[in-house]
Design an enzyme around this catalytic site. Structure first.
Site, short mmCIF file in Angstrom:
data_model
loop_
_atom_site.label_atom_id
_atom_site.label_comp_id
_atom_site.label_asym_id
_atom_site.label_seq_id
_atom_site.Cartn_x
_atom_site.Cartn_y
_atom_site.Cartn_z
N GLU A 70 -13.08 -12.75 -7.47
CA GLU A 70 -13.97 -12.69 -6.31
C GLU A 70 -15.20 -13.55 -6.49
O GLU A 70 -15.64 -14.21 -5.54
CB GLU A 70 -14.37 -11.25 -6.01
CG GLU A 70 -13.30 -10.42 -5.31
CD GLU A 70 -12.29 -9.81 -6.26
OE1 GLU A 70 -12.40 -10.06 -7.49
OE2 GLU A 70 -11.38 -9.09 -5.80
N HIS A 139 -13.08 2.87 -4.15
CA HIS A 139 -12.38 2.22 -3.03
C HIS A 139 -12.74 2.82 -1.69
O HIS A 139 -12.01 2.63 -0.72
CB HIS A 139 -10.86 2.34 -3.21
CG HIS A 139 -10.28 1.41 -4.22
ND1 HIS A 139 -10.46 1.57 -5.57
CD2 HIS A 139 -9.50 0.30 -4.09
CE1 HIS A 139 -9.81 0.62 -6.22
NE2 HIS A 139 -9.22 -0.16 -5.35
#
Ligand SMILES: Cc1ncc(C[n+]2csc(CCOP(=O)(O)OP(=O)(O)O)c2C)c(N)n1
Ligand SMILES: Cc1ncc(C[n+]2csc(CCOP(=O)(O)OP(=O)(O)O)c2C)c(N)n1
Ligand SMILES: [Mg+2]
Ligand SMILES: [Mg+2]
Lengths: 336, 327, 336, 327
Positions: A70, A139
């Site tokens: 990322e 998450h």
């Protein structure tokens, strides 16, 4: 008019913009899927299927699968944007911001300012957020508050397929870095929303009054707007007149719409799925108290999860975020 | 000390000499401005002039360079004007960044300088994206990103090398190994003690070169630039170099390195070396070199005067340029 | 009593705790300096000299220079803490959080909760923040607000050498991850503060009333507490009675002290050097309005920088953060 | 398919067989629980049983293991109890993590399992710190950290390998290369196509091994564990393996891989292979293997019953364990 899902709405916007402007590219993990193999092209179309079909239409040069890096590919999005492209980068879940925060807050957010306004960074980041997936603490976060904190970023949160499509389009066309937060529960809802086939934009920086009313203002953000509307139905059936504001844009924020509404209703509840401390709901509450102090009949009320990470266990997760019942209960207290 | 094994045009050699000298004179003057309190410290690039000079001598004006906290030499080598640079250092409205960025953030997109960056390792992914844009738009632009030996320990370098390799991006990763990250020697921080060796794991050429020789820098970057320009992918270059001054501001480097070591490098000074080569091979003479010196010094003096005479940004500038548009 | 600097205060605490508990170790860039070479041991003692002398006393095994790999060594701090050490990790400037945010917010903050309370993470992170160094947008941020946002972290901000020493000690002894924010201007002040030689703790979670007064409450955080005290002197000389709260601990936050003070003075100014949106000052303002609504004579006032990155140019930087004059001016408006 | 070149104790072989079988039965049952909606999906480790089993067969109970989002097999191999694991998957108060962590975060410090982690690459620095603590405290504990081929592209791995190498930490980096990160093949994402080759740049042994052979895993990890335990530093092992199921929940892997490929691996199934070896070499007989099967199945059934009967956490648990102390 036809009804489409949130996911399809985003997908349509991406498709239109890619046709419209060859500088638009997409990068992210599995946004095409299958890596570089012809026979497996478009295997996934994104973890949430937001990019399904696009690699087939626009090719691998413009829809790029990335390794799990990322910092690398969000940073590459910043650089590509600075050099003239309009990249859309998929950050699968917002909690993963942690490995690329430097690229978002030190580069994307600051380059235009640091470079004296001479370089633009028309980058769009889309990311999933929210509880409800039984996915626990890493998450299920919401986190739009911390990005709103940083000058130089724009933060927008669609609440339904209609504004998802228009906001995605605006984000891509915007010359500043924009983060679009997609709530997972909204992405899972049945397509109940009328969405035009053509392309359209929704202005970044404007809140939307979803429902006019006079007794209380409910302010929602993304999925909590949906909850506010559901709660409003019940409250109206009890005889109250409810105003529901869909905040849509956290940065810039439409202070005027908020203040005017509260000046009228004199009562306000802000419903926010992010952690409570230093949050957008605190920001809005402070704004209202500071700017509409004399109009208020009662202090603003914030509904947030508790100051805890998101639990895994389903019954705990259900208790975690504000829901329709909590909104109704709190509104009733204020309305009495 | 090997120097030059390929033919370098005479004009290029003289260009490199002038650039390196200009960098050194600029930096010397910038340090004086800092000593006078006009800026609160800077990262001096004196000693490292050859690294960007050898590379930039072969770049086109629309090729891209991205740098670090220590980037004055990158900017000058890429053609950024001394006046606007010096003005930026003093925080003036006429600066490259209108005084908002300062010494660690100089950028000039018209010259292909896409910015210095104050976070160690942070510009490497950005540069990778710049190279990606050239690839996607199918221009033949090359991107060069400079970073230090210290930065080589940041994950961003590895993520970027991997991306650049799988996508065959037209980028050159240039590690200026000046032996130290602040006070930490690279022998301590870099496992294996070679940054160049990291390239192999990414299927990329990794070359170690004497960064104190402008001509050696020229040579290795020629290959790397050609490779990039032809779409054959990235290269990692580790340039062994040395910063003569402390890390920042008034840092005294003798707390963490020896005078012997300093002298070793100063004896191999990049400017002296090129000068000797030019004279020895009769490519030029002392008189002409003196003229170059005069010219460079004048340019720096003019930049300094310009910067000092320039106004500070108006107070409204505090609020502008945060966004392109924000309603 | 002797007067020492902020830096020496932190240094004394570190030294005492390293003597006191062999599980205390220090990691960071240049915290020893000179890497692994005997003849250059303790070359730097930390970028701010906070750790000067410690490697000579406690050896390289416990005072570890690191490569520039914040994700790596902050993460290593988390792991070492989970396995029983009490690491103090130096994150040179808080803006560098961006390369290690994942380790701070996904691991340090959540492990205790995610693992059902069975693993502790007694990690201390110390980091420098604040404007005034002419260091521009990537080296001058404050950012404590975003860490306060995350459940599981404790955030503390000393305002002088005395509480710096006591808070550092408490942080190290605390079983939760604690971030200690050191303001660069405070680290640069002349040693004017009495600091005991012995070791002592200051409770994390308590605000301190630095000055009692009845007309208005000024709330400061770190360096802005210093500014509030300076402003209070001037305001008192004008005949006003000023209460100054030093917030000290942002998470947990001492809501009671804030509310009680405001109930008494009925007027409040919060002075905060962090960006304004979703900030600790918004958090405090919302808290006050929500919990002391009926006591307030005027809405809470927040003094923050504008919603912009930190500029480089000295005159702009001087305008950027709230200063003594701004506090005085705003207090006068409220007091009239 | 090479198998076994060193002597492995018979009890160890049987232990490995039982572990792998238990993992598979546990995972099969856990998938059923998921299909019944009792948990909303999980990352199945079926097919990859040999990797942690080969290693953990040689670890001591106070050695450390850290894992990933796909970590049930790591946990079982390290000795975490099936009952508390299954209970955790169902979000029950009796779970390893009191139901708060779930499938991606199982931890049991008493067994040396210092946690699975849902952020790809995130546990690698944490494990490095765990190894550092053993080194500083001068215990002889070894730390093993598992991660996927996809995770090898995260900067955290490189930062950690560098740290572990310069500090000679007692850690083993184990890449489970199961060919895919979600739908992305490692041949696409990993420049150079070899994770093991990344080790050289960090002056660390990098070994590629058939991860479908428990005995091969045993062999390479023996060397690595000894190296770590003796204070000689880290090792990187790339175990070539395969996940039989989709990435998560109901993912259909045939969208991004072929049946031929799946069959290739299933033909080399780690459990079958060890079984054949055990029978062929008459280390055991079918009858005894059947007993092991029964025993494993019973254990899984008991765990399932236990988990299903256990209570959910009380609502106060929502607020506890955020801090050790918070006033
Ligand atoms: C992420 C990050 N960590 C730490 C710093 C502080 N810092 C600035 S320069 C520097 C040393 C950099 O060393 P190197 O990369 O070798 O470059 P050099 O200074 O030698 O040119 C450090 C640690 C930073 N700016 N960013
Ligand atoms: C930082 C981060 N990025 C993305 C994800 C989403 N994600 C979860 S598992 C996964 C694939 C991981 O692949 P690999 O490392 O090969 O492990 P495997 O699933 O094959 O076991 C991805 C992309 C994540 N959890 N964390
Ligand atoms: Mg260096
Ligand atoms: Mg994989």
């Amino acid at each position: 008019m036809r009804k489409i899902s949130y996911i399809q709405a985003i997908n349509e916007s991406l498709k239109y913009e890619m046709n419209n402007d060859e500088n638009v590219i997409i990068m992210g993990e599995d946004v095409a899927g299958g890596g570089d193999r012809d026979e497996k092209l478009d295997a996934w179309g994104g973890p949430m299927r937001l990019t399904k079909g696009l690699v087939k239409e626009f090719g691998r040069n413009r829809v790029k699968d990335t390794p799990i890096s990322e910092a690398g590919f969000v940073g590459a999005g910043v650089g590509a944007a600075a050099a003239g492209l309009r990249p859309v980068v998929d950050l699968m879940y917002v909690s993963f911001y942690g490995v690329c925060a430097d690229q978002i807050t030190n580069n994307a957010a600051k380059i235009h300012y640091m470079f004296g306004g001479k370089v633009k960074v028309p980058l769009t980041i889309m990311t999933a957020m929210g509880v409800g997936g039984n996915k626990a603490a890493q998450h299920s976060e919401t986190l739009y508050s911390i990005f709103t904190h940083f000058p130089g970023l724009k933060c927008i949160v669609p609440s339904n397929p209609y504004n998802a499509k228009g906001l995605m389009t605006s984000a891509i066309r915007d010359d500043d870095p924009v983060i679009l937060f997609n709530n997972r529960q909204l992405m899972g809802l049945k397509p109940e929303y009328d969405v035009p086939e053509n392309s359209y934009v929704i202005e970044i920086g404007k809140a939307n009054i979803e429902k006019y009313g006079t007794d209380i203002t409910l302010i929602g953000i993304g999925y909590t707007t949906y909850l506010c509307l559901e709660a409003a139905k019940v409250l109206e059936s009890m005889g109250f007149s409810i105003e529901v504001i869909d905040l849509i844009s956290l940065s810039p924020m439409d202070e005027e719409t908020i203040i005017k509404s509260v000046q009228k209703t004199k009562k306000v509840i802000i419903v926010d799925e992010d952690y409570p401390r230093c949050s957008i709901s605190a920001d809005i509450s402070a704004l209202i108290s500071e700017q509409a102090f004399d109009y208020l009949d009662a202090p603003p009320r914030r509904l947030n999860p508790p100051h805890t990470p998101v639990p895994y266990s389903k019954p705990l997760e259900k208790l975690y975020a504000p829901d329709k019942e909590t909104i109704i209960k709190n509104a009733q207290i204020l309305l009495e | 000390m090997k120097d030059k094994s390929i033919e370098i045009p005479k004009t290029t050699l003289l260009w490199m000499y002038e650039k390196m000298l200009t960098i050194r004179l600029f930096e010397t003057q910038a340090n004086r401005e800092a000593d006078a309190g006009k800026l609160l410290g800077m990262h001096s690039s004196i000693g490292q002039e050859a690294v960007p000079t050898g590379i930039c001598s072969q770049l086109q004006s629309n090729d891209y360079v991205l740098g670090t906290h220590r980037s004055h030499h990158h900017c000058i080598a890429k053609g950024v004007e001394l006046k606007s640079m010096m003005a930026e250092l003093l925080g003036k409205a006429t600066g490259t960044n209108k005084g908002k960025g300062g010494t660690m953030h100089i950028a000039d997109i018209n010259k292909g300088m896409l910015g210095a960056n104050g976070v160690v390792g942070s510009n490497i992914p950005v540069a990778t994206g710049v190279a990606l844009s050239a690839k996607i738009k199918n221009t033949s632009q090359v991107t060069v990103v400079f970073f230090g030996d210290g930065a080589s320990s940041q994950g961003s370098l590895h993520e970027s090398m991997n991306l650049a390799s799988i996508w065959d991006l037209p980028i050159i990763f240039v590690c200026e190994n000046n032996r130290y990250a602040e006070s930490t020697p690279y022998e301590y921080a870099v496992a294996g003690k070679s940054v160049a060796d990291r390239a192999a794991g990414y299927k990329m050429p990794g070359i170690s070169v004497d960064g104190q020789s402008a001509m050696d820098m020229y040579e290795v970057s020629k290959t790397a630039i050609e490779r990039a320009r032809k779409g054959k992918g990235p290269t990692l270059i580790e340039a062994k170099t040395y910063r003569y001054k402390g890390h920042f501001g008034a840092d005294n480097p003798l707390t963490y390195r020896s005078e012997d070591e300093e002298n070793y490098y100063k004896d191999r000074d990049c400017i002296e070396r090129l000068k000797n080569y030019l004279l020895l091979n009769e490519i030029t003479n002392q008189e002409k070199l003196d003229l170059i010196y005069e010219k460079s010094l004048t340019a720096v003096d003019e930049a300094t005067a310009f910067a000092n005479e320039s106004p500070f940004p108006s107070s409204e500038e505090l609020f502008s340029d945060v966004y392109v548009s924000y309603k």
